[in-house]
Motif scaffolding. Structure first.
Motif, PDB file in Angstrom:
ATOM      1  N   ASP A  19       0.766  -1.207  -0.270  1.00 46.80           N
ATOM      2  CA  ASP A  19      -0.108  -0.013  -0.011  1.00 46.80           C
ATOM      3  C   ASP A  19       0.765   1.460  -0.006  1.00 46.80           C
ATOM      4  N   HIS A  20       0.338   2.432  -0.878  1.00 44.16           N
ATOM      5  CA  HIS A  20       1.199   3.648  -0.839  1.00 44.16           C
ATOM      6  C   HIS A  20       0.264   4.759  -0.788  1.00 44.16           C
ATOM      7  N   PRO A  21       0.520   5.678  -0.151  1.00 41.61           N
ATOM      8  CA  PRO A  21      -0.224   7.020  -0.477  1.00 41.61           C
ATOM      9  C   PRO A  21      -0.366   7.337  -2.011  1.00 41.61           C
ATOM     10  N   ASP A  22      -1.639   7.887  -2.357  1.00 44.68           N
ATOM     11  CA  ASP A  22      -1.777   8.121  -3.505  1.00 44.68           C
ATOM     12  C   ASP A  22      -0.761   9.293  -4.169  1.00 44.68           C
ATOM     13  N   PRO A  23      -0.058   9.189  -5.235  1.00 39.58           N
ATOM     14  CA  PRO A  23       1.005  10.189  -5.715  1.00 39.58           C
ATOM     15  C   PRO A  23       0.204  11.380  -6.284  1.00 39.58           C
ATOM     16  N   GLN A  24       1.183  12.647  -6.273  1.00 35.48           N
ATOM     17  CA  GLN A  24       0.380  13.572  -6.857  1.00 35.48           C
ATOM     18  C   GLN A  24       1.336  14.161  -8.011  1.00 35.48           C
ATOM     19  N   PRO A  25       1.002  14.559  -8.997  1.00 32.47           N
ATOM     20  CA  PRO A  25       1.749  14.696 -10.307  1.00 32.47           C
ATOM     21  C   PRO A  25       2.470  16.234  -9.899  1.00 32.47           C
ATOM     22  N   TYR A  51      17.278 -10.276 -17.195  1.00 37.03           N
ATOM     23  CA  TYR A  51      17.050  -9.254 -18.281  1.00 37.03           C
ATOM     24  C   TYR A  51      18.283  -8.551 -18.411  1.00 37.03           C
ATOM     25  N   VAL A  52      18.315  -8.171 -19.510  1.00 36.02           N
ATOM     26  CA  VAL A  52      19.534  -7.355 -20.165  1.00 36.02           C
ATOM     27  C   VAL A  52      19.803  -5.933 -19.916  1.00 36.02           C
ATOM     28  N   LEU A  53      18.771  -5.350 -19.204  1.00 39.84           N
ATOM     29  CA  LEU A  53      18.723  -4.115 -18.868  1.00 39.84           C
ATOM     30  C   LEU A  53      18.622  -3.705 -17.457  1.00 39.84           C
ATOM     31  N   PRO A  54      19.112  -2.847 -16.613  1.00 38.78           N
ATOM     32  CA  PRO A  54      19.124  -2.659 -15.089  1.00 38.78           C
ATOM     33  C   PRO A  54      17.495  -2.724 -14.772  1.00 38.78           C
ATOM     34  N   VAL A  55      17.408  -3.298 -13.730  1.00 41.11           N
ATOM     35  CA  VAL A  55      16.178  -3.559 -12.841  1.00 41.11           C
ATOM     36  C   VAL A  55      16.380  -3.068 -11.504  1.00 41.11           C
ATOM     37  N   LYS A  56      15.699  -1.931 -10.949  1.00 40.94           N
ATOM     38  CA  LYS A  56      15.989  -1.447  -9.749  1.00 40.94           C
ATOM     39  C   LYS A  56      15.392  -2.204  -8.650  1.00 40.94           C
ATOM     40  N   PRO A  57      15.777  -2.163  -7.418  1.00 34.92           N
ATOM     41  CA  PRO A  57      15.294  -2.787  -6.590  1.00 34.92           C
ATOM     42  C   PRO A  57      13.704  -2.754  -5.997  1.00 34.92           C
ATOM     43  N   ASP A  58      13.258  -3.627  -5.663  1.00 34.11           N
ATOM     44  CA  ASP A  58      11.822  -3.680  -5.571  1.00 34.11           C
ATOM     45  C   ASP A  58      11.019  -2.772  -6.364  1.00 34.11           C
ATOM     46  N   VAL A  59      11.045  -3.149  -7.716  1.00 36.76           N
ATOM     47  CA  VAL A  59      10.500  -2.405  -8.617  1.00 36.76           C
ATOM     48  C   VAL A  59       9.127  -2.727  -8.793  1.00 36.76           C
ATOM     49  N   VAL A  60       8.093  -1.749  -9.265  1.00 39.53           N
ATOM     50  CA  VAL A  60       6.547  -2.154  -9.601  1.00 39.53           C
ATOM     51  C   VAL A  60       6.791  -2.682 -11.046  1.00 39.53           C
ATOM     52  N   PRO A  61       6.534  -4.041 -11.350  1.00 41.78           N
ATOM     53  CA  PRO A  61       6.858  -4.586 -12.562  1.00 41.78           C
ATOM     54  C   PRO A  61       5.952  -4.317 -13.735  1.00 41.78           C
ATOM     55  N   ILE A  62       6.119  -4.804 -14.750  1.00 39.01           N
ATOM     56  CA  ILE A  62       5.366  -4.699 -16.025  1.00 39.01           C
ATOM     57  C   ILE A  62       5.453  -3.410 -16.966  1.00 39.01           C
ATOM     58  N   SER A  63       5.898  -3.477 -17.819  1.00 39.51           N
ATOM     59  CA  SER A  63       5.964  -2.309 -18.914  1.00 39.51           C
ATOM     60  C   SER A  63       4.793  -1.678 -19.557  1.00 39.51           C
ATOM     61  N   ASP A  64       3.863  -2.670 -19.734  1.00 40.30           N
ATOM     62  CA  ASP A  64       2.774  -2.421 -20.717  1.00 40.30           C
ATOM     63  C   ASP A  64       1.532  -2.316 -19.848  1.00 40.30           C
ATOM     64  N   GLY A  65       0.781  -1.260 -20.195  1.00 46.61           N
ATOM     65  CA  GLY A  65      -0.402  -0.760 -19.473  1.00 46.61           C
ATOM     66  C   GLY A  65      -1.121   0.268 -20.121  1.00 46.61           C
ATOM     67  N   ALA A  66      -2.488   0.355 -19.883  1.00 46.42           N
ATOM     68  CA  ALA A  66      -3.530   1.265 -20.214  1.00 46.42           C
ATOM     69  C   ALA A  66      -4.252   1.782 -19.240  1.00 46.42           C
ATOM     70  N   GLY A  67      -4.543   3.075 -19.129  1.00 46.87           N
ATOM     71  CA  GLY A  67      -5.689   3.676 -18.034  1.00 46.87           C
ATOM     72  C   GLY A  67      -6.085   5.115 -18.612  1.00 46.87           C
ATOM     73  N   GLU A  68      -6.671   5.605 -17.497  1.00 45.57           N
ATOM     74  CA  GLU A  68      -7.365   7.071 -17.772  1.00 45.57           C
ATOM     75  C   GLU A  68      -6.543   8.001 -17.047  1.00 45.57           C
ATOM     76  N   VAL A  69      -6.485   9.233 -17.592  1.00 43.28           N
ATOM     77  CA  VAL A  69      -5.755  10.361 -16.698  1.00 43.28           C
ATOM     78  C   VAL A  69      -6.611  10.734 -15.763  1.00 43.28           C
ATOM     79  N   VAL A  70      -6.320  10.928 -14.413  1.00 39.32           N
ATOM     80  CA  VAL A  70      -7.151  11.121 -13.421  1.00 39.32           C
ATOM     81  C   VAL A  70      -6.519  12.466 -12.730  1.00 39.32           C
ATOM     82  N   SER A  71      -5.142  13.008 -13.257  1.00 38.63           N
ATOM     83  CA  SER A  71      -4.940  14.209 -12.543  1.00 38.63           C
ATOM     84  C   SER A  71      -3.777  14.814 -13.444  1.00 38.63           C
ATOM     85  N   VAL A  72      -3.329  15.787 -13.425  1.00 36.63           N
ATOM     86  CA  VAL A  72      -2.299  16.291 -14.289  1.00 36.63           C
ATOM     87  C   VAL A  72      -1.592  17.550 -13.716  1.00 36.63           C
ATOM     88  N   GLY A  73      -0.179  17.572 -13.728  1.00 35.13           N
ATOM     89  CA  GLY A  73       0.412  18.712 -13.101  1.00 35.13           C
ATOM     90  C   GLY A  73       0.521  19.802 -13.785  1.00 35.13           C
TER      91      GLY A  73
END
Length: 334
Positions: A19-25, A51-73
């Motif tokens: 669980d994380h606090p909701d991020p703010q843009p 994997y041939v490229l760097p992976v940071k520790p404790d990464v949120v995985p998966i490169s592919d996704g789609a969704g809806e814009v809910v906030s903009v900076g």
């Protein structure tokens, strides 16, 4: 919000929800409510630790996704609340050739899309085709863009009238089949079973070669092309020697990966004797993603989806994908 996390080499059992606090843009950033994410071979490589490229520790995985814009900076001009979007795998790669400056990638050195909310740069977003669902759009960023780059990224002219060879029934190969047919090419598809052959025919493959019953599939490709070979071979197995035997003189072999494990060594004479170009493919740029989407919209193409899993069953989605039994993409809804 909830996000999955994993460390490189931790395996499927290493996936955990936090669980994380909701991020703010911030300036130039966009907050996307992720509606779906999809798996590709790179995700298995990350869990295996190869994997041939760097992976940071404790990464949120998966490169592919789609969704809806809910906030903009502040300073965001091209995205607005309610937009349906996908994100590019390499967020900084806008156009032109790939370079080291573009190495940061979602689900690797940057947090990815297996999360309820994703904070992304405005410049990384791509509008998704209007006729696609979020589940369908989530399949595009890695496999589809890779297929598009493999077919069109060398600027060697139109595909109309050419012969393209695809290998197997993974995501890249199925997208290649769909795109090549839409661009007017003839497609020879290799596969391993009559059942898969039937489905490939339904998707538009002109000729199918079962490599289990016909191990010398390059010879069969040459028979089907009057001895000339195919103008393009999209190689996903890593056995470039075989692909070079199937390609025409001055043709192109797109080297997409090596899903078969440890591919055989390539004799340099095979490249010289073929007279072909061998080009390694690193997915594609945002500009290529946009161009691909234009074709998808114009031809009303739909990605092939094997199965959809709910967010809480993401580990089961990984297991199903890793089994190798999927025909098409494996998707996780968020």
């Amino acid at each position: 919000m909830r996000s999955y996390h994993v460390n490189s080499g931790a395996g499927i059992s290493g996936l955990s929800i936090k669980d994380h606090p909701d991020p703010q843009p911030g300036p130039g950033q966009v907050l996307v409510a992720v509606r779906a994410a999809s798996l590709s071979h790179r995700e298995l490589m990350i869990l295996r630790g190869d994997y041939v490229l760097p992976v940071k520790p404790d990464v949120v995985p998966i490169s592919d996704g789609a969704g809806e814009v809910v906030s903009v900076g502040s300073g965001v001009h091209t995205a607005k609340i309610g937009d349906r979007v996908a994100a590019t795998l390499f967020p900084s790669w806008q156009d032109g050739p790939f370079g080291l400056q573009h190495l940061p990638q979602l689900g690797g050195s940057l947090d990815g899309m297996l999360t309820e909310l994703a904070l992304l740069d405005e410049s990384a977003l791509v509008p998704i085709p209007a006729h696609l669902s979020y589940e369908e759009a989530a399949t595009l960023p890695c496999a589809a863009v890779t297929a598009w780059n493999a077919l069109t990224g060398d600027d060697s002219g139109p595909l109309s009238g050419q012969t393209v060879v695809t290998q197997g029934t993974g995501g890249v190969s199925l997208f290649t089949l769909q795109f090549a047919k839409a661009l007017g090419a003839r497609v020879i598809a290799t596969t391993s079973s009559p059942a898969k052959a039937e489905r490939l025919s339904e998707l538009g493959a002109d000729e199918i070669v079962d490599y289990r019953t016909t191990p010398d599939w390059p010879a069969r490709v040459r028979e089907l092309t009057s001895g000339q070979g195919a103008e393009r071979v999209i190689d996903v197995t890593g056995d470039l020697g075989q692909s070079l035997r199937a390609v025409a003189i001055a043709g192109h072999v797109a080297s997409v990966g090596f899903v078969s494990g440890n591919p055989p060594l390539l004799d340099p004479r095979a490249i010289f004797n073929s007279g072909a170009v061998v080009r390694g493919i690193a997915v594609g740029s945002r500009a290529q993603f946009l161009a691909m989407n234009q074709l998808i919209e114009a031809h009303r193409l739909r990605p092939v989806i094997d199965r959809v899993f709910p967010f809480d069953q993401a580990p089961d989605a990984y297991r199903h994908y890793a089994s190798g039994e999927a025909f098409g993409k494996v998707v996780i809804t968020v």
